[in-house]
Scaffold this motif. Structure first.
Motif, PDB file in Angstrom:
ATOM      1  N   VAL A  73       0.880  -1.165   0.000  1.00  0.00           N
ATOM      2  CA  VAL A  73       0.000   0.000   0.000  1.00  0.00           C
ATOM      3  C   VAL A  73       0.919   1.216   0.000  1.00  0.00           C
ATOM      4  CG1 VAL A  73      -1.767   1.312   1.221  1.00  0.00           C
ATOM      5  CG2 VAL A  73      -1.861  -1.196   1.195  1.00  0.00           C
ATOM      6  N   LEU A  74       0.815   2.010  -1.063  1.00  0.00           N
ATOM      7  CA  LEU A  74       1.688   3.165  -1.249  1.00  0.00           C
ATOM      8  C   LEU A  74       0.856   4.384  -1.614  1.00  0.00           C
ATOM      9  CD1 LEU A  74       4.311   1.348  -3.483  1.00  0.00           C
ATOM     10  CD2 LEU A  74       4.594   1.942  -1.083  1.00  0.00           C
ATOM     11  N   GLU A  75       1.368   5.562  -1.291  1.00  0.00           N
ATOM     12  CA  GLU A  75       0.705   6.791  -1.703  1.00  0.00           C
ATOM     13  C   GLU A  75       1.251   7.189  -3.073  1.00  0.00           C
ATOM     14  OE1 GLU A  75      -0.678  10.306   0.812  1.00  0.00           O
ATOM     15  OE2 GLU A  75       1.296  10.913   0.063  1.00  0.00           O
ATOM     16  N   LYS A  76       0.357   7.422  -4.019  1.00  0.00           N
ATOM     17  CA  LYS A  76       0.763   7.794  -5.372  1.00  0.00           C
ATOM     18  C   LYS A  76       0.498   9.265  -5.607  1.00  0.00           C
ATOM     19  CE  LYS A  76       0.428   6.769 -10.229  1.00  0.00           C
ATOM     20  NZ  LYS A  76      -0.005   5.872 -11.266  1.00  0.00           N
ATOM     21  N   ASN A  77       1.480   9.938  -6.230  1.00  0.00           N
ATOM     22  CA  ASN A  77       1.347  11.330  -6.650  1.00  0.00           C
ATOM     23  C   ASN A  77       0.920  11.336  -8.113  1.00  0.00           C
ATOM     24  OD1 ASN A  77       2.413  12.523  -4.216  1.00  0.00           O
ATOM     25  ND2 ASN A  77       4.375  11.693  -4.844  1.00  0.00           N
TER      26      ASN A  77
END
Length: 177
Positions: free
Chosen positions: A103-107
């Motif tokens: 689970v990663l934050e995407k820009n």
């Protein structure tokens, strides 16, 4: 194990409904299948791309290229499309290497950010040409040998992928009891 949940405080707009809000909300990340070409040249070097400063899940960092499988798209088609779109070359060959998730934050290009549950399908690949034409997701690309990879400051996910596929050696293995 419980699914990952991220608590965020959204000051202006709800990322799901796009309606104004100031309430704290709990968002379950969207799941996205990502195809990742682990491109290897004839000398055994690995291709890494430096992400643009404002894009992706590893902005400004060296990482493996790759992108999402579109709805209804076959995995092989997605891998070939992503290599063409991001690197401007065709695949000569490929085989499954390792599968993982995070689970990663995407820009995003429009400046928004949101968490994604990403399932990574990593394929060891040979490219049909070494003449790359990068899209705007990357600022540069380079081929790295084992010694050079060991000296790079890599994000944990890329480092783990290179360890699992044998392109990096675990330096701590000899010091473990």
């Amino acid at each position: 194990m419980e699914p990952s949940t991220i608590i965020v405080n959204i000051a202006q707009r709800d990322l799901v409904t796009d309606k104004p809000t100031t309430e704290e909300q709990v968002l379950s990340p969207t799941t996205r299948v990502i195809v990742v070409p682990l491109a290897i040249d004839p000398q055994g070097q690995v291709l890494l791309c430096r992400m643009a400063q404002n894009r992706g899940v590893f902005p400004g960092q060296w990482a493996l290229p790759g992108g999402g499988v579109e709805q209804g798209e076959r995995i092989e088609e997605a891998l070939r499309r992503e290599v063409w779109e991001e690197l401007g070359v065709e695949l000569a060959s490929f085989r499954p290497a390792v599968f993982k998730d995070a689970v990663l934050e995407k820009n995003f290009a429009d400046g928004t950010r949101r968490p994604l549950h990403m399932i990574f399908l990593v394929y060891q690949c040979a490219l049909a040409s070494s003449n790359l034409s990068l899209n705007d997701e990357f600022s540069e690309a380079a081929w790295f040998g084992a010694a050079e990879l060991a000296d790079l400051s890599l994000n944990d996910l890329t480092r783990d992928t290179l360890l699992q596929t044998g392109f990096l050696k675990d330096e701590t293995a000899s010091t473990r009891p």
